[in-house]
Design an enzyme around this catalytic site. Sequence first.
Site, PDB file in Angstrom:
ATOM      1  N   THR A  46     -33.497  28.795  23.571  1.00 28.73           N
ATOM      2  CA  THR A  46     -33.436  27.664  22.647  1.00 28.73           C
ATOM      3  C   THR A  46     -32.011  27.372  22.224  1.00 28.73           C
ATOM      4  O   THR A  46     -31.570  26.214  22.195  1.00 28.73           O
ATOM      5  CB  THR A  46     -34.279  27.959  21.387  1.00 28.73           C
ATOM      6  OG1 THR A  46     -35.617  28.241  21.780  1.00 28.73           O
ATOM      7  CG2 THR A  46     -34.269  26.782  20.438  1.00 28.73           C
ATOM      8  N   TYR A 109     -45.770  21.443  22.619  1.00 29.89           N
ATOM      9  CA  TYR A 109     -46.349  20.101  22.534  1.00 29.89           C
ATOM     10  C   TYR A 109     -47.768  20.028  23.060  1.00 29.89           C
ATOM     11  O   TYR A 109     -48.648  19.463  22.429  1.00 29.89           O
ATOM     12  CB  TYR A 109     -45.464  19.062  23.256  1.00 29.89           C
ATOM     13  CG  TYR A 109     -45.913  17.642  23.013  1.00 29.89           C
ATOM     14  CD1 TYR A 109     -45.644  17.017  21.808  1.00 29.89           C
ATOM     15  CD2 TYR A 109     -46.633  16.936  23.975  1.00 29.89           C
ATOM     16  CE1 TYR A 109     -46.074  15.722  21.559  1.00 29.89           C
ATOM     17  CE2 TYR A 109     -47.066  15.636  23.731  1.00 29.89           C
ATOM     18  CZ  TYR A 109     -46.784  15.036  22.528  1.00 29.89           C
ATOM     19  OH  TYR A 109     -47.212  13.756  22.281  1.00 29.89           O
ATOM     20  N   TYR A 135     -42.104  34.726  24.426  1.00 32.32           N
ATOM     21  CA  TYR A 135     -41.329  34.258  23.280  1.00 32.32           C
ATOM     22  C   TYR A 135     -42.253  33.492  22.341  1.00 32.32           C
ATOM     23  O   TYR A 135     -42.756  32.423  22.687  1.00 32.32           O
ATOM     24  CB  TYR A 135     -40.175  33.391  23.779  1.00 32.32           C
ATOM     25  CG  TYR A 135     -39.245  32.831  22.738  1.00 32.32           C
ATOM     26  CD1 TYR A 135     -39.263  33.252  21.412  1.00 32.32           C
ATOM     27  CD2 TYR A 135     -38.315  31.859  23.096  1.00 32.32           C
ATOM     28  CE1 TYR A 135     -38.392  32.724  20.472  1.00 32.32           C
ATOM     29  CE2 TYR A 135     -37.431  31.328  22.170  1.00 32.32           C
ATOM     30  CZ  TYR A 135     -37.477  31.756  20.863  1.00 32.32           C
ATOM     31  OH  TYR A 135     -36.622  31.221  19.944  1.00 32.32           O
ATOM     32  N   ARG A 140     -41.195  26.085  16.409  1.00 27.90           N
ATOM     33  CA  ARG A 140     -40.628  25.180  17.415  1.00 27.90           C
ATOM     34  C   ARG A 140     -41.709  24.553  18.298  1.00 27.90           C
ATOM     35  O   ARG A 140     -41.620  23.392  18.664  1.00 27.90           O
ATOM     36  CB  ARG A 140     -39.669  25.957  18.320  1.00 27.90           C
ATOM     37  CG  ARG A 140     -38.360  26.343  17.695  1.00 27.90           C
ATOM     38  CD  ARG A 140     -37.314  25.287  17.959  1.00 27.90           C
ATOM     39  NE  ARG A 140     -36.008  25.726  17.519  1.00 27.90           N
ATOM     40  CZ  ARG A 140     -34.900  25.009  17.681  1.00 27.90           C
ATOM     41  NH1 ARG A 140     -34.952  23.839  18.282  1.00 27.90           N
ATOM     42  NH2 ARG A 140     -33.740  25.451  17.233  1.00 27.90           N
ATOM     43  N   LYS A 163     -40.567  38.499  22.193  1.00 29.57           N
ATOM     44  CA  LYS A 163     -39.564  38.095  21.216  1.00 29.57           C
ATOM     45  C   LYS A 163     -40.325  37.422  20.085  1.00 29.57           C
ATOM     46  O   LYS A 163     -40.906  36.349  20.263  1.00 29.57           O
ATOM     47  CB  LYS A 163     -38.541  37.140  21.829  1.00 29.57           C
ATOM     48  CG  LYS A 163     -37.526  36.614  20.803  1.00 29.57           C
ATOM     49  CD  LYS A 163     -36.605  35.552  21.407  1.00 29.57           C
ATOM     50  CE  LYS A 163     -35.676  35.000  20.318  1.00 29.57           C
ATOM     51  NZ  LYS A 163     -34.781  33.933  20.843  1.00 29.57           N
ATOM     52  N   ILE A 205     -33.076  39.788  19.719  1.00 31.24           N
ATOM     53  CA  ILE A 205     -32.532  38.687  20.513  1.00 31.24           C
ATOM     54  C   ILE A 205     -32.007  37.704  19.482  1.00 31.24           C
ATOM     55  O   ILE A 205     -32.758  36.974  18.847  1.00 31.24           O
ATOM     56  CB  ILE A 205     -33.586  38.077  21.445  1.00 31.24           C
ATOM     57  CG1 ILE A 205     -34.103  39.145  22.410  1.00 31.24           C
ATOM     58  CG2 ILE A 205     -32.986  36.902  22.230  1.00 31.24           C
ATOM     59  CD1 ILE A 205     -35.218  38.672  23.340  1.00 31.24           C
TER      60      ILE A 205
END
Length: 296
Positions: A46, A109, A135, A140, A163, A205
Site C-alpha cells: 500500500t 471493493y 494482508y 482500506r 500482516k 511490516i
Amino acid sequence: MKGFFQGSATALITPFNETSVNYEVLGELIEHQIQGGTDAIVFLGTTGEPSTMSFEEEHVLMDYAVKKVAGRAKVIFGCGSNNTADAVMTAKKAERYGADGLLAVTPYYNKCTQNGLVEYYKAICQAVSIPVIAYNVPGRTGVEIQPATMAKIAEIPNIAGIKDAGGNMSKTMETFRLVREKCDVYSGEDALNLPILACGGAGVISVLSNVIPADVKKLCTLVHEGKMQEAIALNDKLLPLANACFVEVNPIPVKQAMNLLGFNAGNPRAPLTKIEPQNEEKLRTAMKNYGLEMGV
C-alpha cells in the site's frame, strides 16, 4: 509455514518524478534500509502506491529491486488485487524476478465472502512456490479476514503468515490462538507493534521504518530478547512519530517525511495529494522532537 522472516520489514515508499519511478532515489532508499538493519523490504505494498502504477512499471521495479537488494535483505512484493487473475499473474511475475516472498492484500471493493477469501489465497499460493503473507487491512479494503478464516488460510502450505492491520486487538489475539502453530503473525499497524510483538508476533511490516529503520528493528530485537522494559521505553519514544506518519492517509505523511530527511521522494500520485501545510507542521514537530535532522 513458520519462520519466513523475523524482525522488521519496511513497507517502502515508491519515489516518483514527474513521469516515472525515480530509480536513483529508490536505490538510496534501499541503501537506507540495508544500513538500518531491516530484515525484509516490501515493495509495491500500500505504501508503495501500486494502485497508481502500470503493470509495466511494476515489473521494471521488481527487476530493479531484486538486483539492487542483492540478497542483503528479503525482498517481498505486493501482489493483491480485486481481480484474482491479476493477483495470480503478478505473483508469478514476482517469483520469476526472484522475490523471496509475497504480500497479498485481500480483494478490495468486491467484498467477497470469507469462503471467497480462502479460495483467493489458495489461487495465489498454488500459482507459486514462494511464501505468501496474507494482508488484513479492512479499513482500506472493506473486507476483513476473520480469525476462523485465517485458521483455514493458514492450512495452505506456503502461507507464511498474516500482516494484521485490523486495529482490533481482541481479534488479533483470537487469530494468534488459532494460527500460532501454523504460521506467523506480523504487526501491520505501527501503533500496535509492541503489543503484537509481545503476544508472539514474529515481526512487523512497518511504515514508520521508512524513516527510522534501525529503531524499529531495535524494538523487534528487544522484545524477542525479552528486554521488555527497554522495549516499552523505546516504544514510548516511537509512538508520537508513528502517529505523525499517519496524520493523513498513508503514504502522504511518510513520503513527506522522507523528503524532509533529504531524500527526493517526490509527491504521491493522484488522486493522493501533497500533505496539507498544517499537517506538515505536525510532522516536522514530531520529527524534530524525535531528534531527526531534516535536510530541508
